[in-house]
Design a protein around this motif. Structure first.
Motif, PDB file in Angstrom:
ATOM      1  N   THR A 153      -8.960  -5.508   2.798  1.00 24.24           N
ATOM      2  CA  THR A 153      -8.930  -5.204   1.349  1.00 24.24           C
ATOM      3  C   THR A 153      -7.630  -5.678   0.696  1.00 24.24           C
ATOM      4  O   THR A 153      -7.650  -6.250  -0.393  1.00 24.24           O
ATOM      5  N   GLY A 154      -6.496  -5.421   1.387  1.00 22.97           N
ATOM      6  CA  GLY A 154      -5.191  -5.761   0.805  1.00 22.97           C
ATOM      7  C   GLY A 154      -5.033  -7.267   0.632  1.00 22.97           C
ATOM      8  O   GLY A 154      -4.552  -7.736  -0.412  1.00 22.97           O
ATOM      9  N   GLU A 192     -14.111   3.495  -8.532  1.00 20.31           N
ATOM     10  CA  GLU A 192     -14.697   4.454  -7.594  1.00 20.31           C
ATOM     11  C   GLU A 192     -14.216   4.176  -6.165  1.00 20.31           C
ATOM     12  O   GLU A 192     -13.918   3.030  -5.814  1.00 20.31           O
ATOM     13  N   GLY A 248      -5.575   2.681  -1.672  1.00 21.89           N
ATOM     14  CA  GLY A 248      -6.584   2.820  -0.606  1.00 21.89           C
ATOM     15  C   GLY A 248      -6.265   3.937   0.376  1.00 21.89           C
ATOM     16  O   GLY A 248      -7.162   4.593   0.900  1.00 21.89           O
ATOM     17  N   HIS A 249      -4.968   4.194   0.618  1.00 20.26           N
ATOM     18  CA  HIS A 249      -4.556   5.208   1.594  1.00 20.26           C
ATOM     19  C   HIS A 249      -4.271   6.562   0.939  1.00 20.26           C
ATOM     20  O   HIS A 249      -3.839   7.493   1.610  1.00 20.26           O
ATOM     21  N   LYS A 282      -0.939   0.194  -4.128  1.00 27.31           N
ATOM     22  CA  LYS A 282      -2.390   0.279  -3.900  1.00 27.31           C
ATOM     23  C   LYS A 282      -2.773   1.664  -3.377  1.00 27.31           C
ATOM     24  O   LYS A 282      -2.087   2.222  -2.538  1.00 27.31           O
ATOM     25  N   ASP A 316      -4.916   2.209  -8.334  1.00 26.78           N
ATOM     26  CA  ASP A 316      -3.679   1.457  -8.096  1.00 26.78           C
ATOM     27  C   ASP A 316      -2.795   1.586  -9.339  1.00 26.78           C
ATOM     28  O   ASP A 316      -3.309   1.682 -10.459  1.00 26.78           O
ATOM     29  N   VAL A 325     -15.220   3.672  -2.474  1.00 35.42           N
ATOM     30  CA  VAL A 325     -16.459   3.294  -1.804  1.00 35.42           C
ATOM     31  C   VAL A 325     -16.446   3.844  -0.376  1.00 35.42           C
ATOM     32  O   VAL A 325     -15.453   3.680   0.340  1.00 35.42           O
ATOM     33  N   LYS A 331      -9.297  -6.141  -8.601  1.00 34.21           N
ATOM     34  CA  LYS A 331      -9.852  -4.836  -8.216  1.00 34.21           C
ATOM     35  C   LYS A 331     -11.382  -4.884  -8.228  1.00 34.21           C
ATOM     36  O   LYS A 331     -12.053  -4.362  -7.333  1.00 34.21           O
ATOM     37  N   ASN A 349       0.871  -1.182   0.000  1.00 34.78           N
ATOM     38  CA  ASN A 349       0.000   0.000   0.000  1.00 34.78           C
ATOM     39  C   ASN A 349       0.907   1.231   0.000  1.00 34.78           C
ATOM     40  O   ASN A 349       2.147   1.100   0.012  1.00 34.78           O
TER      41      ASN A 349
HETATM   42  N1  ATP Z   1     -12.588   2.919   0.023  1.00 40.92           N
HETATM   43  C1  ATP Z   1     -12.206   2.210  -1.024  1.00 40.92           C
HETATM   44  N2  ATP Z   1     -12.949   2.152  -2.150  1.00 40.92           N
HETATM   45  C2  ATP Z   1     -12.570   1.427  -3.216  1.00 40.92           C
HETATM   46  N3  ATP Z   1     -11.447   0.711  -3.260  1.00 40.92           N
HETATM   47  C3  ATP Z   1     -10.640   0.720  -2.172  1.00 40.92           C
HETATM   48  C4  ATP Z   1     -10.968   1.472  -0.996  1.00 40.92           C
HETATM   49  N4  ATP Z   1      -9.991   1.267  -0.067  1.00 40.92           N
HETATM   50  C5  ATP Z   1      -9.097   0.443  -0.633  1.00 40.92           C
HETATM   51  N5  ATP Z   1      -9.477   0.123  -1.911  1.00 40.92           N
HETATM   52  C6  ATP Z   1      -8.788  -0.774  -2.824  1.00 40.92           C
HETATM   53  O1  ATP Z   1      -8.512  -1.961  -2.085  1.00 40.92           O
HETATM   54  C7  ATP Z   1      -7.262  -2.515  -2.481  1.00 40.92           C
HETATM   55  C8  ATP Z   1      -6.350  -2.592  -1.263  1.00 40.92           C
HETATM   56  O2  ATP Z   1      -5.816  -1.287  -1.036  1.00 40.92           O
HETATM   57  P1  ATP Z   1      -5.335  -0.734   0.366  1.00 40.92           P
HETATM   58  O3  ATP Z   1      -4.505   0.465   0.071  1.00 40.92           O
HETATM   59  O4  ATP Z   1      -6.506  -0.584   1.271  1.00 40.92           O
HETATM   60  O5  ATP Z   1      -4.438  -1.949   0.858  1.00 40.92           O
HETATM   61  P2  ATP Z   1      -3.965  -2.329   2.322  1.00 40.92           P
HETATM   62  O6  ATP Z   1      -3.750  -1.087   3.141  1.00 40.92           O
HETATM   63  O7  ATP Z   1      -2.828  -3.255   2.158  1.00 40.92           O
HETATM   64  O8  ATP Z   1      -5.205  -3.115   2.886  1.00 40.92           O
HETATM   65  P3  ATP Z   1      -5.440  -3.589   4.417  1.00 40.92           P
HETATM   66  O9  ATP Z   1      -6.216  -2.456   5.034  1.00 40.92           O
HETATM   67  O10 ATP Z   1      -6.219  -4.842   4.261  1.00 40.92           O
HETATM   68  O11 ATP Z   1      -4.071  -3.808   5.038  1.00 40.92           O
HETATM   69  C9  ATP Z   1      -6.753  -1.609  -3.605  1.00 40.92           C
HETATM   70  O12 ATP Z   1      -7.153  -2.133  -4.850  1.00 40.92           O
HETATM   71  C10 ATP Z   1      -7.447  -0.278  -3.326  1.00 40.92           C
HETATM   72  O13 ATP Z   1      -7.557   0.541  -4.473  1.00 40.92           O
END
Ligand code: ATP
Ligand code: HMH
Length: 301
Positions: free
Chosen positions: A247-248, A237, A208-209, A206, A217, A239, A273, A137
């Motif tokens: 998610t990861g 999008e 998500g953060h 990724k 991504d 969510v 994805k 991430n």
């Molecule tokens: N709110 C969101 N809406 C849509 N997609 C998301 C969201 N949050 C994360 N993702 C997607 O989820 C996947 C995991 O990304 P993230 O950056 O959350 O990984 P992570 O931090 O390793 O996850 P974890 O929280 O399980 O450790 C990626 O494809 C990211 O784009």
């Protein structure tokens, strides 16, 4: 049926780790296997403790599984020691495993650290070069870049040791600060490119953060022997939900499962994805904190 082995930690609350991985692999229509690297105490509110599985026991879990069932893909999650990395690297080489997806979990959003800098350095040097894809991430990607930079500096520092003066020491620590600032300022595609070029593997950063209305991504893949590489964007999008635990793990397991089913890397990421976005949209709301994604929201063969 395609087979996928997850080598990861246990999350007793069921959203992430080996539990989340096997739910995902099953939902993707594959046969899931799991070798446990460590036990955690965690729930939807945070991670409270980690207990490593002894190295020889991890070795036997993986070796006896591999000698019986050959996985079409493997996903590697939480690793807590350099000895565990040596075991995993040795077995990947001995069995000639392909489609190796590494999700380098350094620390959860809330709670104790899984992998310290020594473990990360070992992972970068030994495991990343054997991987088909590494999926950090955004905070993990920045940390990995800093470790790569600092490691290079330390090697140079040892070489300079004999004749180092006070002013040289100051210059060295100043340049360390500059490099830290540089890694922190790299864009997501630049981070992916930097890690890929240094480690010889494809890299998916990724989003998500990250900030923004989309969750995007970025994949860096080597396009030729010069490793100039190319970037592919995977945009979907963002969510709004309080159920995003796991998610990861879900993404990396879904990518592994889709590669096991014969999809090429880019197609497997696209499908991964799609799986995660659908799992988030379900907004399952289990637990009192950041609940698990719904691993069953998208089931396919
Ligand atoms: N709110 C969101 N809406 C849509 N997609 C998301 C969201 N949050 C994360 N993702 C997607 O989820 C996947 C995991 O990304 P993230 O950056 O959350 O990984 P992570 O931090 O390793 O996850 P974890 O929280 O399980 O450790 C990626 O494809 C990211 O784009
Ligand atoms: C065991 C485990 N692996 C990965 C994650 C994701 O951060 C988690 N929370 N727990």
């Amino acid at each position: 049926m395609p087979t996928v082995l997850s080598i990861a930690g246990s999350d007793p609350s069921g959203g992430a780790g080996i539990q989340g991985d096997i739910k995902t692999i099953f939902a993707e229509g594959c046969y899931g296997m799991g070798a446990v690297t460590g036990l955690t105490v965690q729930n939807t509110l945070g991670v409270y403790d980690v207990m490593p599985v002894p190295t020889d026991f991890l070795y036997r879990q993986i070796d006896e599984t591999l000698s019986d069932i050959r996985p079409d893909a493997i996903k590697i999650g939480m690793i807590v020691s350099t000895e565990q990395i040596d075991v995993i690297v040795g077995l990947i080489k001995r069995y000639g495993l392909e489609n190796v997806i590494v999700d380098p979990v350094i620390a959860p959003t809330s709670g104790v650290e899984f992998a310290n800098d020594e473990v990360m350095k070992c992972m970068i040097e030994k495991l990343f070069p054997l991987s088909t894809l590494v999926t950090p991430n955004l905070p993990e990607a920045k940390r990995i870049c800093e470790i790569i930079e600092n490691f290079n500096l330390q090697v140079e520092g040892k070489w300079q040791m004999q004749s180092q003066t006070q002013s040289q020491v100051q210059t060295q620590s100043q340049s360390q600060t500059q490099i830290k600032r540089k890694a922190a300022n790299l864009s997501m595609p630049e981070l992916a490119c930097f890690i890929g070029q240094n480690c010889g593997c494809s890299v998916l950063i990724k989003g998500g953060h990250a900030e923004g209305d989309d969750a995007t991504d970025y994949l860096w893949t080597a396009s030729d022997d010069d490793r100039i590489g190319c970037i592919t964007e995977f945009k979907d999008e963002r969510v709004e939900t309080t159920s995003s635990h796991g998610t990861g793990c879900a993404l990396s397991s879904s990518i592994a499962a889709n590669m096991a089913k014969g999809h090429m890397l880019e197609a497997a990421i696209y499908r991964g994805k799609e799986y995660v976005t659908t799992a988030l949209k379900s907004d399952m709301r289990i637990g009192t904190g950041n609940g698990s994604v719904n691993h069953g929201a998208l089931a396919r063969q």
